[in-house]
Write a protein that holds these residues in place. Structure first.
Motif, PDB file in Angstrom:
ATOM      1  N   UNK A  47       0.823  -1.208   0.000  1.00 24.05           N
ATOM      2  CA  UNK A  47       0.000   0.000   0.000  1.00 24.05           C
ATOM      3  C   UNK A  47       0.855   1.255   0.000  1.00 24.05           C
ATOM      4  N   UNK A  48       1.869   1.320   0.869  1.00 21.14           N
ATOM      5  CA  UNK A  48       2.684   2.542   0.925  1.00 21.14           C
ATOM      6  C   UNK A  48       3.499   2.725  -0.355  1.00 21.14           C
ATOM      7  N   UNK A  49       3.972   1.625  -0.933  1.00 24.15           N
ATOM      8  CA  UNK A  49       4.721   1.721  -2.190  1.00 24.15           C
ATOM      9  C   UNK A  49       3.807   2.228  -3.308  1.00 24.15           C
ATOM     10  N   UNK A  50       2.613   1.669  -3.398  1.00 24.71           N
ATOM     11  CA  UNK A  50       1.667   2.098  -4.436  1.00 24.71           C
ATOM     12  C   UNK A  50       1.271   3.557  -4.257  1.00 24.71           C
ATOM     13  N   UNK A  51       0.917   3.945  -3.044  1.00 19.46           N
ATOM     14  CA  UNK A  51       0.486   5.325  -2.796  1.00 19.46           C
ATOM     15  C   UNK A  51       1.601   6.317  -3.082  1.00 19.46           C
ATOM     16  N   UNK A  52       2.824   5.995  -2.676  1.00 17.19           N
ATOM     17  CA  UNK A  52       3.949   6.897  -2.935  1.00 17.19           C
ATOM     18  C   UNK A  52       4.244   6.982  -4.431  1.00 17.19           C
ATOM     19  N   UNK A  53       4.157   5.862  -5.139  1.00 14.86           N
ATOM     20  CA  UNK A  53       4.400   5.863  -6.586  1.00 14.86           C
ATOM     21  C   UNK A  53       3.318   6.669  -7.310  1.00 14.86           C
ATOM     22  N   UNK A  54       2.066   6.468  -6.939  1.00 17.56           N
ATOM     23  CA  UNK A  54       0.966   7.222  -7.568  1.00 17.56           C
ATOM     24  C   UNK A  54       1.127   8.723  -7.302  1.00 17.56           C
ATOM     25  N   UNK A  55       1.459   9.083  -6.061  1.00 21.61           N
ATOM     26  CA  UNK A  55       1.672  10.494  -5.740  1.00 21.61           C
ATOM     27  C   UNK A  55       2.825  11.068  -6.562  1.00 21.61           C
ATOM     28  N   UNK A  56       3.897  10.288  -6.716  1.00 20.41           N
ATOM     29  CA  UNK A  56       5.041  10.742  -7.514  1.00 20.41           C
ATOM     30  C   UNK A  56       4.629  10.974  -8.962  1.00 20.41           C
ATOM     31  N   UNK A  57       3.829  10.056  -9.505  1.00 22.37           N
ATOM     32  CA  UNK A  57       3.388  10.179 -10.899  1.00 22.37           C
ATOM     33  C   UNK A  57       2.463  11.375 -11.103  1.00 22.37           C
ATOM     34  N   UNK A  58       1.480  11.500 -10.208  1.00 22.37           N
ATOM     35  CA  UNK A  58       0.463  12.534 -10.379  1.00 22.37           C
ATOM     36  C   UNK A  58       0.933  13.917  -9.930  1.00 22.37           C
ATOM     37  N   UNK A  59       1.528  13.985  -8.748  1.00 23.50           N
ATOM     38  CA  UNK A  59       1.847  15.278  -8.156  1.00 23.50           C
ATOM     39  C   UNK A  59       3.307  15.683  -8.385  1.00 23.50           C
ATOM     40  N   UNK A  60       4.228  14.739  -8.225  1.00 23.04           N
ATOM     41  CA  UNK A  60       5.640  15.056  -8.428  1.00 23.04           C
ATOM     42  C   UNK A  60       5.962  15.312  -9.885  1.00 23.04           C
ATOM     43  N   UNK A  61       5.676  14.326 -10.711  1.00 24.77           N
ATOM     44  CA  UNK A  61       5.970  14.430 -12.142  1.00 24.77           C
ATOM     45  C   UNK A  61       4.851  15.092 -12.932  1.00 24.77           C
ATOM     46  N   UNK A 108     -16.199  14.948   0.815  1.00 28.48           N
ATOM     47  CA  UNK A 108     -14.911  15.581   0.517  1.00 28.48           C
ATOM     48  C   UNK A 108     -14.196  14.750  -0.532  1.00 28.48           C
ATOM     49  N   UNK A 109     -13.376  15.394  -1.372  1.00 26.72           N
ATOM     50  CA  UNK A 109     -12.563  14.613  -2.315  1.00 26.72           C
ATOM     51  C   UNK A 109     -11.446  13.898  -1.541  1.00 26.72           C
ATOM     52  N   UNK A 110     -10.886  12.829  -2.104  1.00 29.20           N
ATOM     53  CA  UNK A 110      -9.849  12.065  -1.386  1.00 29.20           C
ATOM     54  C   UNK A 110      -8.472  12.722  -1.417  1.00 29.20           C
ATOM     55  N   UNK A 111      -8.410  14.025  -1.310  1.00 31.19           N
ATOM     56  CA  UNK A 111      -7.145  14.745  -1.302  1.00 31.19           C
ATOM     57  C   UNK A 111      -6.394  14.457   0.001  1.00 31.19           C
ATOM     58  N   UNK A 112      -5.137  14.065  -0.122  1.00 29.77           N
ATOM     59  CA  UNK A 112      -4.314  13.779   1.052  1.00 29.77           C
ATOM     60  C   UNK A 112      -4.479  12.387   1.604  1.00 29.77           C
ATOM     61  N   UNK A 113      -5.331  11.593   0.994  1.00 28.09           N
ATOM     62  CA  UNK A 113      -5.582  10.249   1.524  1.00 28.09           C
ATOM     63  C   UNK A 113      -4.361   9.353   1.359  1.00 28.09           C
ATOM     64  N   UNK A 114      -3.634   9.485   0.259  1.00 30.93           N
ATOM     65  CA  UNK A 114      -2.437   8.667   0.031  1.00 30.93           C
ATOM     66  C   UNK A 114      -1.359   8.928   1.068  1.00 30.93           C
ATOM     67  N   UNK A 115      -1.078  10.206   1.323  1.00 34.57           N
ATOM     68  CA  UNK A 115      -0.053  10.512   2.332  1.00 34.57           C
ATOM     69  C   UNK A 115      -0.533  10.123   3.730  1.00 34.57           C
ATOM     70  N   UNK A 116      -1.831  10.221   3.962  1.00 33.90           N
ATOM     71  CA  UNK A 116      -2.388   9.765   5.240  1.00 33.90           C
ATOM     72  C   UNK A 116      -2.114   8.271   5.423  1.00 33.90           C
ATOM     73  N   UNK A 117      -2.403   7.467   4.387  1.00 32.85           N
ATOM     74  CA  UNK A 117      -2.154   6.018   4.473  1.00 32.85           C
ATOM     75  C   UNK A 117      -0.676   5.723   4.704  1.00 32.85           C
ATOM     76  N   UNK A 118       0.176   6.420   3.981  1.00 31.95           N
ATOM     77  CA  UNK A 118       1.614   6.209   4.141  1.00 31.95           C
ATOM     78  C   UNK A 118       2.036   6.493   5.578  1.00 31.95           C
ATOM     79  N   UNK A 119       1.595   7.620   6.123  1.00 33.79           N
ATOM     80  CA  UNK A 119       1.982   7.982   7.503  1.00 33.79           C
ATOM     81  C   UNK A 119       1.428   6.991   8.524  1.00 33.79           C
ATOM     82  N   UNK A 120       0.241   6.438   8.257  1.00 33.75           N
ATOM     83  CA  UNK A 120      -0.367   5.482   9.190  1.00 33.75           C
ATOM     84  C   UNK A 120       0.280   4.095   9.129  1.00 33.75           C
ATOM     85  N   UNK A 121       0.692   3.646   7.944  1.00 32.89           N
ATOM     86  CA  UNK A 121       1.142   2.267   7.771  1.00 32.89           C
ATOM     87  C   UNK A 121       2.652   2.077   7.882  1.00 32.89           C
TER      88      UNK A 121
END
Length: 143
Positions: A47-61, A108-121
């Protein structure tokens, strides 16, 4: 006595396209199984690998097809250290903890949900830049 796979590493480079995070998930699962991580923690790792990769693709890149996301994992001292790197400008400000109930109820839209999961897991999380300016999310999962 150190684990026989102590100091072993893997690294994969992914096209900046949603869907390729599944390759990173599969690699992390295989690596974790080799190390003897529990099934529950393997799911956390995926989960944390997927969420971080998706965030990198969408927000970073910023969904640019000419960029890549790199995922590396190193096992050392009973901990899997994960780094997800993109070609973006890095995290300027973390989003506040989302209201899960409001997201589930589609208020609410799921904004910040990926980083929330990463911080929790993850056992450790750090948003950083390397010396050469690459944006990186560093995470750790303990055996």
């Amino acid at each position: 006595m150190p684990h026989p796979l102590n100091n072993q590493s893997i690294e994969i480079s992914l096209p900046n396209q949603i869907g390729y995070e599944r390759i990173a998930m599969a690699c992390s699962e295989s690596f974790a199984k080799m190390l003897g991580l529990s099934l529950e923690r393997i799911e956390d790792l995926k989960t944390i690998v997927a969420e971080a990769a998706i965030n990198a693709m969408q927000h970073g890149n910023k969904e640019r097809p000419d960029t890549r996301v790199t995922v590396s994992m190193t096992f050392k001292d009973d901990t899997i250290h994960i780094a997800v790197m993109d070609e973006g400008d890095g995290v300027k400000e973390l989003t506040p903890t989302p209201d899960i109930e409001r997201i589930v109820n589609e208020l609410d839209p799921p904004v910040g949900f990926g980083t929330f999961l990463i911080r929790e897991l993850a056992d450790q999380v750090e948003f950083d830049k390397t010396a050469d300016g690459v944006s990186v999310v560093k995470m750790a999962i303990k055996l």
